[in-house]
Design a protein around this motif. Structure first.
Motif, PDB file in Angstrom:
ATOM      1  N   ARG A  37       0.836  -1.212   0.000  1.00  0.00           N
ATOM      2  CA  ARG A  37       0.000   0.000   0.000  1.00  0.00           C
ATOM      3  C   ARG A  37       0.865   1.255   0.000  1.00  0.00           C
ATOM      4  NH1 ARG A  37      -1.824   3.851   3.115  1.00  0.00           N
ATOM      5  NH2 ARG A  37      -0.632   3.124   4.933  1.00  0.00           N
ATOM      6  N   ARG A  38       1.912   1.276   0.820  1.00  0.00           N
ATOM      7  CA  ARG A  38       2.752   2.468   0.934  1.00  0.00           C
ATOM      8  C   ARG A  38       3.583   2.715  -0.327  1.00  0.00           C
ATOM      9  NH1 ARG A  38       5.322   2.780   7.068  1.00  0.00           N
ATOM     10  NH2 ARG A  38       3.350   2.584   8.225  1.00  0.00           N
ATOM     11  N   THR A  39       4.005   1.657  -0.962  1.00  0.00           N
ATOM     12  CA  THR A  39       4.883   1.816  -2.131  1.00  0.00           C
ATOM     13  C   THR A  39       4.114   1.863  -3.447  1.00  0.00           C
ATOM     14  OG1 THR A  39       5.171  -0.582  -2.320  1.00  0.00           O
ATOM     15  CG2 THR A  39       6.783   0.625  -0.972  1.00  0.00           C
ATOM     16  N   GLY A  40       2.882   1.362  -3.437  1.00  0.00           N
ATOM     17  CA  GLY A  40       2.124   1.287  -4.682  1.00  0.00           C
ATOM     18  C   GLY A  40       2.530   0.110  -5.560  1.00  0.00           C
ATOM     19  N   LEU A  41       3.297  -0.816  -5.012  1.00  0.00           N
ATOM     20  CA  LEU A  41       3.730  -1.990  -5.761  1.00  0.00           C
ATOM     21  C   LEU A  41       2.721  -3.128  -5.616  1.00  0.00           C
ATOM     22  CD1 LEU A  41       7.497  -2.061  -4.681  1.00  0.00           C
ATOM     23  CD2 LEU A  41       6.587  -1.256  -6.872  1.00  0.00           C
ATOM     24  N   PRO A  42       2.618  -4.001  -6.596  1.00  0.00           N
ATOM     25  CA  PRO A  42       1.762  -5.187  -6.451  1.00  0.00           C
ATOM     26  C   PRO A  42       2.241  -6.053  -5.284  1.00  0.00           C
ATOM     27  CG  PRO A  42       2.445  -4.881  -8.739  1.00  0.00           C
ATOM     28  CD  PRO A  42       3.264  -3.939  -7.918  1.00  0.00           C
ATOM     29  N   LYS A  43       1.305  -6.725  -4.638  1.00  0.00           N
ATOM     30  CA  LYS A  43       1.676  -7.555  -3.492  1.00  0.00           C
ATOM     31  C   LYS A  43       2.659  -8.659  -3.900  1.00  0.00           C
ATOM     32  CE  LYS A  43      -1.165  -8.814  -0.312  1.00  0.00           C
ATOM     33  NZ  LYS A  43      -2.342  -9.348   0.426  1.00  0.00           N
ATOM     34  N   SER A  44       2.485  -9.210  -5.088  1.00  0.00           N
ATOM     35  CA  SER A  44       3.380 -10.282  -5.521  1.00  0.00           C
ATOM     36  C   SER A  44       4.814  -9.766  -5.670  1.00  0.00           C
ATOM     37  CB  SER A  44       2.892 -10.878  -6.845  1.00  0.00           C
ATOM     38  OG  SER A  44       2.833  -9.872  -7.852  1.00  0.00           O
ATOM     39  N   SER A  45       4.954  -8.570  -6.250  1.00  0.00           N
ATOM     40  CA  SER A  45       6.289  -7.980  -6.398  1.00  0.00           C
ATOM     41  C   SER A  45       6.872  -7.622  -5.040  1.00  0.00           C
ATOM     42  CB  SER A  45       6.213  -6.724  -7.274  1.00  0.00           C
ATOM     43  OG  SER A  45       5.787  -7.044  -8.577  1.00  0.00           O
ATOM     44  N   THR A  46       6.038  -7.081  -4.161  1.00  0.00           N
ATOM     45  CA  THR A  46       6.492  -6.714  -2.820  1.00  0.00           C
ATOM     46  C   THR A  46       7.022  -7.941  -2.089  1.00  0.00           C
ATOM     47  OG1 THR A  46       4.875  -4.928  -2.729  1.00  0.00           O
ATOM     48  CG2 THR A  46       5.796  -5.678  -0.632  1.00  0.00           C
ATOM     49  N   HIS A  47       6.283  -9.043  -2.170  1.00  0.00           N
ATOM     50  CA  HIS A  47       6.693 -10.283  -1.494  1.00  0.00           C
ATOM     51  C   HIS A  47       8.036 -10.777  -2.042  1.00  0.00           C
ATOM     52  CE1 HIS A  47       6.677 -14.606  -0.498  1.00  0.00           C
ATOM     53  NE2 HIS A  47       5.992 -14.218   0.573  1.00  0.00           N
ATOM     54  N   ARG A  48       8.180 -10.736  -3.357  1.00  0.00           N
ATOM     55  CA  ARG A  48       9.423 -11.212  -3.976  1.00  0.00           C
ATOM     56  C   ARG A  48      10.611 -10.332  -3.594  1.00  0.00           C
ATOM     57  NH1 ARG A  48      11.573  -9.448  -8.530  1.00  0.00           N
ATOM     58  NH2 ARG A  48       9.621  -8.434  -9.154  1.00  0.00           N
ATOM     59  N   LEU A  49      10.439  -9.019  -3.631  1.00  0.00           N
ATOM     60  CA  LEU A  49      11.529  -8.097  -3.306  1.00  0.00           C
ATOM     61  C   LEU A  49      11.903  -8.176  -1.838  1.00  0.00           C
ATOM     62  CD1 LEU A  49      10.349  -5.060  -5.455  1.00  0.00           C
ATOM     63  CD2 LEU A  49      12.305  -6.548  -5.914  1.00  0.00           C
ATOM     64  N   ILE A  50      10.918  -8.378  -0.977  1.00  0.00           N
ATOM     65  CA  ILE A  50      11.205  -8.557   0.453  1.00  0.00           C
ATOM     66  C   ILE A  50      12.134  -9.752   0.646  1.00  0.00           C
ATOM     67  CG2 ILE A  50      10.173  -9.350   2.626  1.00  0.00           C
ATOM     68  CD1 ILE A  50       7.802  -7.505   2.025  1.00  0.00           C
ATOM     69  N   GLY A  51      11.887 -10.820  -0.108  1.00  0.00           N
ATOM     70  CA  GLY A  51      12.748 -11.996  -0.007  1.00  0.00           C
ATOM     71  C   GLY A  51      14.189 -11.678  -0.365  1.00  0.00           C
ATOM     72  N   HIS A  52      14.387 -10.909  -1.440  1.00  0.00           N
ATOM     73  CA  HIS A  52      15.749 -10.516  -1.834  1.00  0.00           C
ATOM     74  C   HIS A  52      16.420  -9.704  -0.730  1.00  0.00           C
ATOM     75  CE1 HIS A  52      15.305 -12.134  -5.779  1.00  0.00           C
ATOM     76  NE2 HIS A  52      14.443 -11.228  -6.215  1.00  0.00           N
ATOM     77  N   LEU A  53      15.711  -8.718  -0.198  1.00  0.00           N
ATOM     78  CA  LEU A  53      16.283  -7.844   0.828  1.00  0.00           C
ATOM     79  C   LEU A  53      16.571  -8.601   2.116  1.00  0.00           C
ATOM     80  CD1 LEU A  53      14.045  -4.718   0.189  1.00  0.00           C
ATOM     81  CD2 LEU A  53      16.506  -4.882  -0.235  1.00  0.00           C
ATOM     82  N   ALA A  54      15.693  -9.539   2.462  1.00  0.00           N
ATOM     83  CA  ALA A  54      15.900 -10.319   3.686  1.00  0.00           C
ATOM     84  C   ALA A  54      17.126 -11.203   3.561  1.00  0.00           C
ATOM     85  CB  ALA A  54      14.657 -11.156   3.978  1.00  0.00           C
ATOM     86  N   ARG A  55      17.348 -11.776   2.373  1.00  0.00           N
ATOM     87  CA  ARG A  55      18.526 -12.630   2.189  1.00  0.00           C
ATOM     88  C   ARG A  55      19.827 -11.842   2.301  1.00  0.00           C
ATOM     89  NH1 ARG A  55      14.918 -15.287  -1.282  1.00  0.00           N
ATOM     90  NH2 ARG A  55      15.454 -14.024  -3.104  1.00  0.00           N
ATOM     91  N   GLN A  56      19.783 -10.555   2.017  1.00  0.00           N
ATOM     92  CA  GLN A  56      20.969  -9.703   2.136  1.00  0.00           C
ATOM     93  C   GLN A  56      21.098  -9.062   3.514  1.00  0.00           C
ATOM     94  OE1 GLN A  56      23.287  -9.657  -0.243  1.00  0.00           O
ATOM     95  NE2 GLN A  56      21.985 -11.084  -1.374  1.00  0.00           N
ATOM     96  N   GLY A  57      20.153  -9.338   4.394  1.00  0.00           N
ATOM     97  CA  GLY A  57      20.212  -8.768   5.742  1.00  0.00           C
ATOM     98  C   GLY A  57      19.724  -7.343   5.837  1.00  0.00           C
ATOM     99  N   LEU A  58      19.155  -6.814   4.740  1.00  0.00           N
ATOM    100  CA  LEU A  58      18.659  -5.431   4.764  1.00  0.00           C
ATOM    101  C   LEU A  58      17.267  -5.346   5.379  1.00  0.00           C
ATOM    102  CD1 LEU A  58      19.889  -4.391   1.205  1.00  0.00           C
ATOM    103  CD2 LEU A  58      20.982  -3.919   3.409  1.00  0.00           C
ATOM    104  N   LEU A  59      16.537  -6.448   5.362  1.00  0.00           N
ATOM    105  CA  LEU A  59      15.281  -6.591   6.093  1.00  0.00           C
ATOM    106  C   LEU A  59      15.369  -7.861   6.927  1.00  0.00           C
ATOM    107  CD1 LEU A  59      12.515  -5.722   3.427  1.00  0.00           C
ATOM    108  CD2 LEU A  59      13.361  -4.256   5.275  1.00  0.00           C
TER     109      LEU A  59
END
Length: 250
Positions: A37-59
């Motif tokens: 909601r805050r970013t305006g991104l689709p939920k599917s894209s948000t979920h995928r990008l969160i996974g990338h960031l979490a694997r790098q320790g940024l989230l």
């Protein structure tokens, strides 16, 4: 890389930045729906990008949500330390510019390039391509040579292995000559650059050293080749770098 790939990479980087900057003061963990909601991104894209960031320790995962990771804190601390370096250096840089009316640089080494943390332009100096936050190949600058001269040999070899690209007609491109210049700079405490980055411009630099004698940054002074006597200016740059080194150690 084709234009389409560059565009895709740019769009991905922008979406990652949107996610990281969606967090606000007071937020702890945010769910996928709220981030979408805050970013305006689709939920599917948000979920995928969160996974990338979490694997790098940024989230970091927190139940069904995520929060900013400790890796971001570590990166932020690096930025704070660099800003602290520039703040500590500013009085010495200002004095040097006032005394010489030439352009003063304060830089650190990152990879094979110097990054300018501060640039104070002198009223009598030529216009230069350097800018605060800008980069330049270390081997083609006096400040880069000053830092490399007081850095581990592995860093020098890394710079040489990357290739000593020609920036101007007088850029040092021979590894043996660069090594000899670095040895001379280490013996004298001052490095020189004579029209190696910009025609008609010379530069004198000295390293800012930690307690172990390793360079953490460098100060340089640049001016017209037919006006600035490098041998005469060298001691002033060296004095400023020594004074800043003592301040940082204290």
């Amino acid at each position: 890389m084709c234009p389409g790939e560059r565009n895709d990479e740019g769009a991905t980087a922008a979406r990652l930045a949107l996610l990281l900057t969606a967090f606000r003061p007071g937020d702890s963990a945010l769910g996928v729906s709220e981030l979408a909601r805050r970013t305006g991104l689709p939920k599917s894209s948000t979920h995928r990008l969160i996974g990338h960031l979490a694997r790098q320790g940024l989230l970091e995962r927190d139940g069904t949500g995520v929060r900013l990771g400790l890796r971001l804190f570590e990166i932020g601390q690096l930025a704070v330390r660099q800003r602290g370096l520039a703040d500590a250096a500013r009085p010495y840089l200002a004095d040097l510019r006032e005394a010489t009316r030439n352009t003063v640089h304060f830089a650190v080494l990152e990879g094979t390039e110097v990054v300018y943390l501060d640039v104070l332009r002198g009223p009598d100096a030529p216009r230069l391509p350097s800018r605060t936050g800008g980069r330049f190949p270390a081997h083609a600058t006096a400040v880069g040579k000053a830092i490399l001269a007081f850095s581990p040999d592995s860093l020098v070899e890394q710079v040489i292995a990357a290739g000593l690209g020609r920036i101007s007609r007088r850029t040092i491109t021979a590894p043996g000559l660069l090594r000899r210049q670095l040895a001379k700079a280490r013996a004298e405490g001052v490095a020189y650059e004579r029209e190696e980055s910009v025609p008609g411009v010379v530069c004198v630099a000295a390293p800012v050293l930690d307690a172990g004698g390793t360079a953490v940054a460098g100060i340089s002074l640049a001016g017209w080749a037919n006006r600035m006597g490098t041998a005469r200016i060298g001691p002033a740059v060296r004095t400023a770098s020594l004074a800043l080194s003592r301040t940082l150690r204290g």
